[in-house]
Design an enzyme around this catalytic site. Structure first.
Site, mmCIF file in Angstrom:
data_model
loop_
_atom_site.group_PDB
_atom_site.id
_atom_site.type_symbol
_atom_site.label_atom_id
_atom_site.label_comp_id
_atom_site.label_asym_id
_atom_site.label_seq_id
_atom_site.Cartn_x
_atom_site.Cartn_y
_atom_site.Cartn_z
ATOM 1 N NE ARG A 21 -2.615 -1.525 3.364
ATOM 2 C CZ ARG A 21 -3.120 -1.342 4.575
ATOM 3 N NH1 ARG A 21 -4.092 -0.466 4.773
ATOM 4 N NH2 ARG A 21 -2.636 -2.003 5.611
ATOM 5 C CG MET A 22 4.399 1.699 2.025
ATOM 6 S SD MET A 22 3.901 3.049 3.110
ATOM 7 C CE MET A 22 5.401 4.024 3.154
#
Length: 348
Positions: A21-22
């Site tokens: 999710r980065m």
């Protein structure tokens, strides 16, 4: 703090995840918050405890993460990545046989305090537990593993996807920070299966197995902020802001003046002497040192720069420079790497 924990105590830091999710090419634990990588915060906490041996479990971008580990820390590769239970087994292989008590913590929780970890380890030793879990209470526990108790005893940690409706109403949640008796941990890990929604070996399953064996399982409740992990850039920014707030409050308590601490940005390894004055939009990055009575800002960005007592730096940029006592820098000045201003000199 280091006197509380005898030899035979080790730590396993779980740092193999990709951080999907980065949306970043950089491994999640190598993202920075207040001047340290996420992994760096975990390593600093462990160093504060005086632990004998440290093992870091790497996976995604394993070479880069391993290279971020200091001398004396063992990096072990988890491949394939098959859950936190599997990662912990890999981590244990990096600890010497003399280790009989193991602290397990994620590499993406920079808001953990070493004092909290010390309290967790002390409680574990005091209670003679097979495992002691660090937990927090949340108003909204969605997404977290729930702590199932029978009085003071912990009987299980149930991941949300596997929890019943009744268990989902529990607000005490697991932080994924534990202290284990090594022998008990290894015995339980050998029995952990993959019969769950993710098809992985959960470290949390160890708790139910040990409880089923009649072993003592305890929990220590921490401040909810410390349980925050970092999985997105938004969470990284929030953690960075919280860490900067801690740094600034400590400096002000020690005698540093700030006109607006919300607009002063100081990295973890910066040293600022009592009596210094910091104006808004001041950035002190890396290993800066600011002497007593020095005045920095507004609009100053210093990296790895030393500022002597009584000096003044305003509307300026300095990189790897030395500003002597009583010197004046700015406005509109740039000190390049290696620049040295002698005592009482001026530039700008």
């Amino acid at each position: 703090m280091t006197d509380e924990h005898p030899l035979g105590t080790g730590a396993v830091i779980l740092a193999a995840g990709k951080g999907t999710r980065m949306y970043s090419d950089r491994a999640k634990v190598l993202h920075e918050a207040a001047g340290r990588t996420l992994l760096g915060w975990a390593l600093a906490n462990v160093a504060d405890l005086g632990i004998e041996a440290v093992s870091v479990v790497v996976g995604h971008q394993a070479e880069d993460v391993a290279a971020a580990c200091p001398d004396g820390v063992t990096a072990v590769v988890q491949e394939p990545q098959n859950g936190t239970g599997h990662a912990t087994s890999i981590g244990l292989s990096g600890l010497p046989g003399s280790i009989d008590t193991v602290l397990v913590l994620p590499g993406d929780m920079p808001l953990l305090r070493s004092s909290t970890l010390a309290a967790l380890m002390s409680a574990h030793a005091r209670d003679g537990a097979a495992a002691t879990v660090l937990s927090v209470n949340l108003d909204d526990p969605t997404g977290y593993g729930r702590m199932v108790r029978d009085g003071d005893a912990v009987t299980a940690i149930v991941e949300e996807v596997d929890a019943t409706e009744e268990q989902r109403s529990i607000t005490e949640v697991n932080t994924s920070v534990y202290v284990f008796d090594r022998m008990a941990l290894e015995g339980a890990l050998s029995r952990v299966g993959t019969d769950n929604a993710q098809g992985e070996q959960y470290l949390t399953d160890v708790i139910a197995l040990l409880a089923g064996d009649g072993a003592t399982i305890r929990a220590v409740v921490a401040d909810s902020e410390e349980g925050n992990g970092v999985n997105t850039h938004g969470q990284l920014a929030a953690a960075s802001a919280a860490l900067r707030g801690r740094i600034n409050r400590q400096l002000m308590d020690n005698g540093v003046w700030m006109l607006d601490p919300n607009r002063v940005y100081i990295d973890a390894d910066v040293a600022v002497a009592p009596g210094a004055r910091l104006h808004p939009d001041t950035y002190l990055v890396g290993s800066c040192a600011v002497g007593a009575g020095a005045e920095i800002g507004p609009n100053a960005h210093l990296t790895d720069t030393s500022v002597g007592a009584g000096a003044r730096v305003t509307q300026a940029v300095a990189v790897s420079a030395t500003v002597g006592e009583g010197a004046q820098v700015g406005p509109f000045a740039y000190l390049r790497p290696g620049a040295v201003l002698q005592k009482g000199s001026k530039v700008g």
